[in-house]
Design a protein around this motif. Structure first.
Motif, PDB file in Angstrom:
ATOM      1  N   ASN A   1      38.855  53.245  43.875  1.00 39.87           N
ATOM      2  CA  ASN A   1      38.586  54.468  43.667  1.00 39.87           C
ATOM      3  C   ASN A   1      38.128  55.504  44.717  1.00 39.87           C
ATOM      4  O   ASN A   1      38.715  56.743  44.879  1.00 39.87           O
ATOM      5  CB  ASN A   1      37.433  54.483  42.321  1.00 39.87           C
ATOM      6  CG  ASN A   1      37.073  56.003  42.176  1.00 39.87           C
ATOM      7  OD1 ASN A   1      36.532  56.696  42.321  1.00 39.87           O
ATOM      8  ND2 ASN A   1      37.955  56.331  40.864  1.00 39.87           N
TER       9      ASN A   1
ATOM     10  N   GLN B   1      40.984  57.436  36.913  1.00 43.09           N
ATOM     11  CA  GLN B   1      40.365  56.724  35.680  1.00 43.09           C
ATOM     12  C   GLN B   1      40.546  55.069  35.767  1.00 43.09           C
ATOM     13  O   GLN B   1      39.478  54.552  35.355  1.00 43.09           O
ATOM     14  CB  GLN B   1      41.024  57.381  34.176  1.00 43.09           C
ATOM     15  CG  GLN B   1      40.615  56.893  32.977  1.00 43.09           C
ATOM     16  CD  GLN B   1      41.384  57.409  32.042  1.00 43.09           C
ATOM     17  OE1 GLN B   1      42.312  58.240  32.037  1.00 43.09           O
ATOM     18  NE2 GLN B   1      41.281  56.644  30.574  1.00 43.09           N
ATOM     19  N   PHE B   2      41.497  54.601  36.292  1.00 44.87           N
ATOM     20  CA  PHE B   2      41.692  53.109  36.231  1.00 44.87           C
ATOM     21  C   PHE B   2      41.506  52.463  37.459  1.00 44.87           C
ATOM     22  O   PHE B   2      41.826  51.428  37.783  1.00 44.87           O
ATOM     23  CB  PHE B   2      43.190  52.948  35.877  1.00 44.87           C
ATOM     24  CG  PHE B   2      43.440  53.262  34.405  1.00 44.87           C
ATOM     25  CD1 PHE B   2      42.829  52.759  33.210  1.00 44.87           C
ATOM     26  CD2 PHE B   2      44.339  54.127  34.091  1.00 44.87           C
ATOM     27  CE1 PHE B   2      42.971  53.092  32.022  1.00 44.87           C
ATOM     28  CE2 PHE B   2      44.517  54.701  32.714  1.00 44.87           C
ATOM     29  CZ  PHE B   2      44.250  53.956  31.672  1.00 44.87           C
TER      30      PHE B   2
ATOM     31  N   SER C   1      38.070  51.860  40.589  1.00 44.71           N
ATOM     32  CA  SER C   1      36.586  51.959  40.686  1.00 44.71           C
ATOM     33  C   SER C   1      36.284  51.107  42.118  1.00 44.71           C
ATOM     34  O   SER C   1      37.414  50.632  42.636  1.00 44.71           O
ATOM     35  CB  SER C   1      35.885  51.102  39.704  1.00 44.71           C
ATOM     36  OG  SER C   1      36.159  49.545  39.599  1.00 44.71           O
TER      37      SER C   1
ATOM     38  N   LYS D   1      41.014  47.878  34.928  1.00 45.41           N
ATOM     39  CA  LYS D   1      40.520  48.724  36.397  1.00 45.41           C
ATOM     40  C   LYS D   1      40.536  47.921  37.413  1.00 45.41           C
ATOM     41  O   LYS D   1      40.403  46.616  37.408  1.00 45.41           O
ATOM     42  CB  LYS D   1      38.985  49.135  36.129  1.00 45.41           C
ATOM     43  CG  LYS D   1      38.767  50.330  35.384  1.00 45.41           C
ATOM     44  CD  LYS D   1      37.384  50.914  35.520  1.00 45.41           C
ATOM     45  CE  LYS D   1      37.470  52.403  35.042  1.00 45.41           C
ATOM     46  NZ  LYS D   1      36.385  52.962  35.387  1.00 45.41           N
TER      47      LYS D   1
ATOM     48  N   ASN E   1      45.395  61.717  38.031  1.00 48.60           N
ATOM     49  CA  ASN E   1      44.153  61.541  37.265  1.00 48.60           C
ATOM     50  C   ASN E   1      44.086  60.053  36.575  1.00 48.60           C
ATOM     51  O   ASN E   1      42.815  59.771  36.587  1.00 48.60           O
ATOM     52  CB  ASN E   1      44.542  62.830  36.154  1.00 48.60           C
ATOM     53  CG  ASN E   1      43.999  64.079  36.522  1.00 48.60           C
ATOM     54  OD1 ASN E   1      43.465  64.281  37.818  1.00 48.60           O
ATOM     55  ND2 ASN E   1      44.771  65.167  36.101  1.00 48.60           N
ATOM     56  N   PHE E   2      45.122  59.458  36.394  1.00 45.47           N
ATOM     57  CA  PHE E   2      44.909  58.036  35.549  1.00 45.47           C
ATOM     58  C   PHE E   2      44.638  57.292  36.759  1.00 45.47           C
ATOM     59  O   PHE E   2      43.858  56.238  36.351  1.00 45.47           O
ATOM     60  CB  PHE E   2      46.378  57.917  34.961  1.00 45.47           C
ATOM     61  CG  PHE E   2      46.622  58.238  33.588  1.00 45.47           C
ATOM     62  CD1 PHE E   2      45.528  57.926  32.652  1.00 45.47           C
ATOM     63  CD2 PHE E   2      47.588  59.146  33.326  1.00 45.47           C
ATOM     64  CE1 PHE E   2      45.750  58.438  31.364  1.00 45.47           C
ATOM     65  CE2 PHE E   2      47.793  59.692  31.994  1.00 45.47           C
ATOM     66  CZ  PHE E   2      46.744  59.093  31.028  1.00 45.47           C
TER      67      PHE E   2
END
Length: 191
Positions: free
Chosen positions: A93, A86-87, A89, A51, A82-83
């Protein structure tokens, strides 16, 4: 009564050299190369994507992993966006989420542009200061302020603390004092 155990005959797959040297090289060549590529891909160790939290020093590693594991395997901007959600933060993010309301292609491209502006620039600045004498202009306080504004908030706070500490010791604040490392837990002495 004798019992015969026979093993059924299973022909061996021809090697690339066998196909190439035979008269069927052109017809089987592409098929065999395709099978070799699939076999090689299946035998590769699976790599994980770590991440990305927004630390500029982690950006190149993240983007290399993301391009290898995601972009190489999908052309869908919807999936790529979308990935990214997800990856990532933290600060990274929040950037992705901020562009997720756009259409998938526009949102993905905007995120990647923002990442480049924010994270590539900072690592290149650090490299320039360390390796090019003319890049000393980055040492000027006003230029350092502009650069620090591009950092995630937790790194801005960390920089502010470093500046106060250096000024308390009456030391000159330099760009090299900007340590772009991921925050760690406090040691017993710091608590």
């Amino acid at each position: 009564m004798s019992t015969q155990h026979s093993t059924p005959y299973v022909p061996a797959l021809p090697t690339f050299g066998d196909l190439y040297n035979s008269g069927h090289a052109h017809s089987h060549n592409r098929e065999y190369e395709g099978l070799l590529i699939v076999a090689q891909e299946l035998n590769k160790p699976k790599s994980e994507i770590q991440k990305f939290e927004g630390n500029p020093k982690d950006y190149q590693r993240f983007i290399r992993q993301f391009n290898t594991r995601v972009c190489a395997n999908t052309s869908s901007y919807e999936e790529r966006l979308n990935f990214l959600l997800q990856f990532t933060s933290g600060e990274a993010n929040r950037i992705v989420t901020g562009y997720s309301h756009l259409n998938a292609e526009g949102g993905y491209k905007a995120v990647m542009d923002e990442f480049k502006d924010r994270y590539v620039f900072l690592t290149e600045c650090q490299h320039a200061v360390n390796n090019v004498a003319s890049a000393r202009a980055l040492e000027y306080p006003e230029n350092m302020k502009l650069i620090v504004k591009k950092l995630p908030f937790y790194l801005q706070e960390k920089w502010r603390n470093v500046v106060y500490e250096l000024k308390d010791r009456r030391e000159v604040v330099k760009f090299e004092n900007l340590k772009l490392k991921r925050p760690t837990t406090l040691s017993m002495e710091e608590k």
